[in-house]
Design an enzyme around this catalytic site. Structure first.
Site, PDB file in Angstrom:
ATOM      1  CG  ASP A   8     -19.192  -0.511   7.866  1.00  0.00           C
ATOM      2  OD1 ASP A   8     -19.861  -1.394   7.313  1.00  0.00           O
ATOM      3  OD2 ASP A   8     -19.496  -0.013   8.964  1.00  0.00           O
ATOM      4  CG  MET A   9     -23.716   2.436   4.264  1.00  0.00           C
ATOM      5  SD  MET A   9     -24.949   1.744   3.116  1.00  0.00           S
ATOM      6  CE  MET A   9     -25.906   0.703   4.232  1.00  0.00           C
ATOM      7  CG  ASP A  10     -25.676   0.149   8.153  1.00  0.00           C
ATOM      8  OD1 ASP A  10     -26.625   0.947   8.069  1.00  0.00           O
ATOM      9  OD2 ASP A  10     -25.579  -0.881   7.461  1.00  0.00           O
TER      10      ASP A  10
END
Length: 227
Positions: A8-10
């Site tokens: 995932d990123m955020d």
């Protein structure tokens, strides 16, 4: 054997959740809506358009369209990340760890692709990823598994060969629905969330991941107790 990792990123790779919260509150204020930090946290992991539609159905403002508010939020959070965004603890450690083991590395995010690209450029980590998938282009966002399944497909990996890293319940649910082993690294104030027991492993930081955990996950068939 697990040979692929999808991040995932955020809130996992970039410390953007507080910036998302600020951007949403600032833009929602322009339509007369006041969102507390507690309310903004309710929609963590969802696509921006889904967040805006969710609150529009509740507050029913009429001076701006849902599409306009969505665009303004993405524009503002992109600006905030590019000017204030910082890497999460252990970012380069975890990316180097899996690259050194010749894992296929992917990114599966609810954020729009233009924001993903801005983050990758800002943190100078784009070269680590062989595939980048945005739920922006899926019929359903997280917790639906589509973005994870499409990222795995782009990497040429079976979902059962994939290890997913997430920070939210919504993202964890998506990865588990895709039949991937899942590591969660929640924010400190969310670590006691009981639903994280569904993850195969819970860690306080990306820096905590090591060979022993990877070996444990290679043989895991059911969720382990968080550490």
């Amino acid at each position: 054997m697990i040979n692929t990792v999808i991040f995932d990123m955020d809130g996992l790779l970039v410390d953007s959740e507080p910036l998302w919260g600020k951007a949403m509150r600032e833009v929602f204020a322009t339509v007369g809506v006041t969102l507390s930090p507690e309310l903004t946290s309710q929609t963590t992991g969802l696509r921006t358009s889904e967040v805006v539609s969710y609150w529009h159905s509740y507050f029913k403002w009429n001076n701006k369209s849902v599409e306009t508010v969505t665009t303004e939020i993405v524009d503002l959070v992109t600006h905030k990340i590019l000017t204030e965004g910082k890497a999460m603890e252990g970012l380069h450690y975890i990316l180097d760890y899996f690259r050194d083991k010749d894992f296929r590395i992917g990114l599966a995010s609810s954020s729009p692709l233009r924001l993903i690209q801005a983050v990758l450029q800002h943190l100078e980590i784009g070269s680590y990823f062989q595939a980048v998938a945005s739920a922006e282009f899926e019929s359903h966002g997280k917790p639906h598994p589509a973005v994870y399944l499409n990222c795995a497909q782009a990497l040429g990996s079976d979902p059962l060969q994939c290890l997913a890293f997430e920070d939210s319940v919504t993202g964890m649910t998506a990865a588990k629905a895709a039949r991937m082993r899942t590591v969660v690294v929640p924010e400190a104030h969310k670590r006691q969330e009981p639903r994280f027991v569904l993850a195969d492993l819970q860690l306080p930081s990306l820096l905590a991941f090591n060979d022993a955990y990877l070996e444990q996950l290679q043989g895991a068939k059911i969720g382990t107790q968080p550490v």
